[in-house]
Design a protein around this motif. Structure first.
Motif, PDB file in Angstrom:
ATOM      1  N   ILE A  37       0.864  -1.168  -0.059  1.00  0.00           N
ATOM      2  CA  ILE A  37       0.060   0.042  -0.157  1.00  0.00           C
ATOM      3  C   ILE A  37       0.840   1.571  -0.063  1.00  0.00           C
ATOM      4  O   ILE A  37       0.640   2.182  -0.702  1.00  0.00           O
ATOM      5  CB  ILE A  37      -0.817   0.078   1.071  1.00  0.00           C
ATOM      6  CG1 ILE A  37      -1.979  -1.063   1.008  1.00  0.00           C
ATOM      7  CG2 ILE A  37      -1.785   1.392   1.284  1.00  0.00           C
ATOM      8  CD1 ILE A  37      -2.923  -1.253   2.002  1.00  0.00           C
ATOM      9  N   TRP A  38       2.034   1.426   0.863  1.00  0.00           N
ATOM     10  CA  TRP A  38       2.758   2.358   0.717  1.00  0.00           C
ATOM     11  C   TRP A  38       3.293   2.593  -0.656  1.00  0.00           C
ATOM     12  O   TRP A  38       3.471   3.934  -0.957  1.00  0.00           O
ATOM     13  CB  TRP A  38       3.988   2.073   1.739  1.00  0.00           C
ATOM     14  CG  TRP A  38       3.903   2.454   3.062  1.00  0.00           C
ATOM     15  CD1 TRP A  38       2.976   1.999   3.950  1.00  0.00           C
ATOM     16  CD2 TRP A  38       4.668   3.096   4.009  1.00  0.00           C
ATOM     17  NE1 TRP A  38       3.155   2.193   5.093  1.00  0.00           N
ATOM     18  CE2 TRP A  38       4.235   2.856   5.138  1.00  0.00           C
ATOM     19  CE3 TRP A  38       5.905   3.715   3.794  1.00  0.00           C
ATOM     20  CZ2 TRP A  38       4.820   3.496   6.243  1.00  0.00           C
ATOM     21  CZ3 TRP A  38       6.484   4.344   4.693  1.00  0.00           C
ATOM     22  CH2 TRP A  38       5.841   4.085   6.167  1.00  0.00           C
ATOM     23  N   ALA A  39       3.721   1.650  -1.323  1.00  0.00           N
ATOM     24  CA  ALA A  39       4.312   1.998  -2.721  1.00  0.00           C
ATOM     25  C   ALA A  39       3.185   2.755  -3.497  1.00  0.00           C
ATOM     26  O   ALA A  39       3.511   3.341  -4.723  1.00  0.00           O
ATOM     27  CB  ALA A  39       4.544   0.700  -3.387  1.00  0.00           C
ATOM     28  N   ARG A  40       2.050   2.761  -3.313  1.00  0.00           N
ATOM     29  CA  ARG A  40       0.817   3.386  -4.007  1.00  0.00           C
ATOM     30  C   ARG A  40       0.375   4.722  -3.355  1.00  0.00           C
ATOM     31  O   ARG A  40      -0.258   5.675  -4.169  1.00  0.00           O
ATOM     32  CB  ARG A  40      -0.422   2.541  -4.345  1.00  0.00           C
ATOM     33  CG  ARG A  40       0.018   1.189  -5.004  1.00  0.00           C
ATOM     34  CD  ARG A  40      -1.193   0.302  -5.345  1.00  0.00           C
ATOM     35  NE  ARG A  40      -2.193   0.089  -4.046  1.00  0.00           N
ATOM     36  CZ  ARG A  40      -2.068  -0.914  -3.682  1.00  0.00           C
ATOM     37  NH1 ARG A  40      -1.790  -2.122  -4.132  1.00  0.00           N
ATOM     38  NH2 ARG A  40      -3.476  -1.304  -2.595  1.00  0.00           N
ATOM     39  N   LEU A  41       1.079   4.827  -2.245  1.00  0.00           N
ATOM     40  CA  LEU A  41       0.667   6.289  -1.598  1.00  0.00           C
ATOM     41  C   LEU A  41       1.459   7.158  -2.439  1.00  0.00           C
ATOM     42  O   LEU A  41       2.604   7.059  -2.763  1.00  0.00           O
ATOM     43  CB  LEU A  41       1.088   6.442  -0.160  1.00  0.00           C
ATOM     44  CG  LEU A  41       0.049   6.007   0.614  1.00  0.00           C
ATOM     45  CD1 LEU A  41       0.780   5.676   2.163  1.00  0.00           C
ATOM     46  CD2 LEU A  41      -1.157   6.879   0.885  1.00  0.00           C
ATOM     47  N   ARG A  42       0.867   8.446  -2.791  1.00  0.00           N
ATOM     48  CA  ARG A  42       1.488   9.740  -3.185  1.00  0.00           C
ATOM     49  C   ARG A  42       1.288  10.875  -2.271  1.00  0.00           C
ATOM     50  O   ARG A  42       0.301  11.242  -1.790  1.00  0.00           O
ATOM     51  CB  ARG A  42       0.899   9.978  -4.711  1.00  0.00           C
ATOM     52  CG  ARG A  42       1.083   8.998  -5.565  1.00  0.00           C
ATOM     53  CD  ARG A  42       2.678   8.699  -6.113  1.00  0.00           C
ATOM     54  NE  ARG A  42       2.916   8.025  -6.922  1.00  0.00           N
ATOM     55  CZ  ARG A  42       3.507   6.623  -6.574  1.00  0.00           C
ATOM     56  NH1 ARG A  42       3.866   6.431  -5.471  1.00  0.00           N
ATOM     57  NH2 ARG A  42       3.986   5.746  -7.512  1.00  0.00           N
ATOM     58  N   ALA A  43       2.486  11.544  -1.900  1.00  0.00           N
ATOM     59  CA  ALA A  43       2.501  12.696  -1.313  1.00  0.00           C
ATOM     60  C   ALA A  43       2.096  13.792  -2.069  1.00  0.00           C
ATOM     61  O   ALA A  43       2.734  13.826  -2.935  1.00  0.00           O
ATOM     62  CB  ALA A  43       3.882  13.050  -0.454  1.00  0.00           C
ATOM     63  N   SER A  44       1.314  14.813  -1.715  1.00  0.00           N
ATOM     64  CA  SER A  44       0.673  15.759  -2.756  1.00  0.00           C
ATOM     65  C   SER A  44       1.112  17.108  -2.111  1.00  0.00           C
ATOM     66  O   SER A  44       1.173  18.249  -2.790  1.00  0.00           O
ATOM     67  CB  SER A  44      -0.723  15.814  -2.971  1.00  0.00           C
ATOM     68  OG  SER A  44      -1.520  15.954  -1.980  1.00  0.00           O
ATOM     69  N   ASP A  45       1.499  17.221  -0.820  1.00  0.00           N
ATOM     70  CA  ASP A  45       1.568  18.423  -0.087  1.00  0.00           C
ATOM     71  C   ASP A  45       2.367  18.306   1.410  1.00  0.00           C
ATOM     72  O   ASP A  45       1.891  17.304   2.164  1.00  0.00           O
ATOM     73  CB  ASP A  45       0.328  19.341   0.177  1.00  0.00           C
ATOM     74  CG  ASP A  45       0.639  20.628   0.732  1.00  0.00           C
ATOM     75  OD1 ASP A  45       0.859  21.702   0.183  1.00  0.00           O
ATOM     76  OD2 ASP A  45       0.655  20.777   2.003  1.00  0.00           O
TER      77      ASP A  45
END
Length: 175
Positions: A37-45
């Motif tokens: 799941i971490w691999a699919r998370l994207r930080a946006s801000d």
């Protein structure tokens, strides 16, 4: 590494590139619980701001995005409660790690003491989630953050929670 720099440049906010890179590095490191799941998370801000209530205090804020996929669902076909807890744990931990880096200039480990999760409404396959995290309290021994998991697709709160983490004591060598 160029892909990591491209990802860092896509993260808005006033946090340093070093703090943003720390988040990207952790998200892409793999080999641990929940890394699928971490691999699919994207930080946006990622931002460090002056607190509105306590102007002398800094406050961290980070936003992450993720699409609900099959491996995140329970047998009924909605986002599993344990997955919601994993998102709250992971995203608050990432914020706390970046906050410590940004405010002290160095990476310092934080470990979970307690995580509280409240489930509000379901999320379904292919729903877009936005996880908004904010620091709440920062002390010499413990640090607390909260998270809200929003269903962007249906405009409702899916889950909320808090994490109390601590700075571990240095390991004492045995004589």
């Amino acid at each position: 590494m160029d892909a990591d720099f491209a990802e860092v440049s896509s993260i808005t906010g006033n946090a340093s590139d070093e703090a943003k890179m720390l988040i990207v590095k952790y998200l892409r490191s793999g080999g641990f619980f929940g890394d699928f799941i971490w691999a699919r998370l994207r930080a946006s801000d990622t931002s460090i701001l002056n607190s509105t209530e306590e102007p002398f205090r800094k406050e961290g804020r980070a936003v992450f995005r993720l699409k609900v996929e099959n491996d995140m669902l329970n047998p009924v076909g909605i986002l599993h409660g344990a997955c919601s807890s994993l998102l709250i744990d992971s995203c608050t931990w990432l914020l706390l790690s970046a906050y410590v880096m940004e405010t002290t200039g160095k990476s310092r480990p934080v470990v979970s003491q307690a995580i509280n999760t409240v489930l509000h409404s379901p999320a379904h396959l292919d729903d877009e989630l936005k996880i908004v995290t904010t620091t709440m309290s920062v002390g010499n021994r413990s640090i607390i953050a909260k998270a809200e998991v929003w269903n962007v697709t249906h405009r409702r709160l899916v889950a909320s929670g808090t994490q109390i983490a601590m700075f571990p004591s240095p390991q004492v060598s045995k004589l």
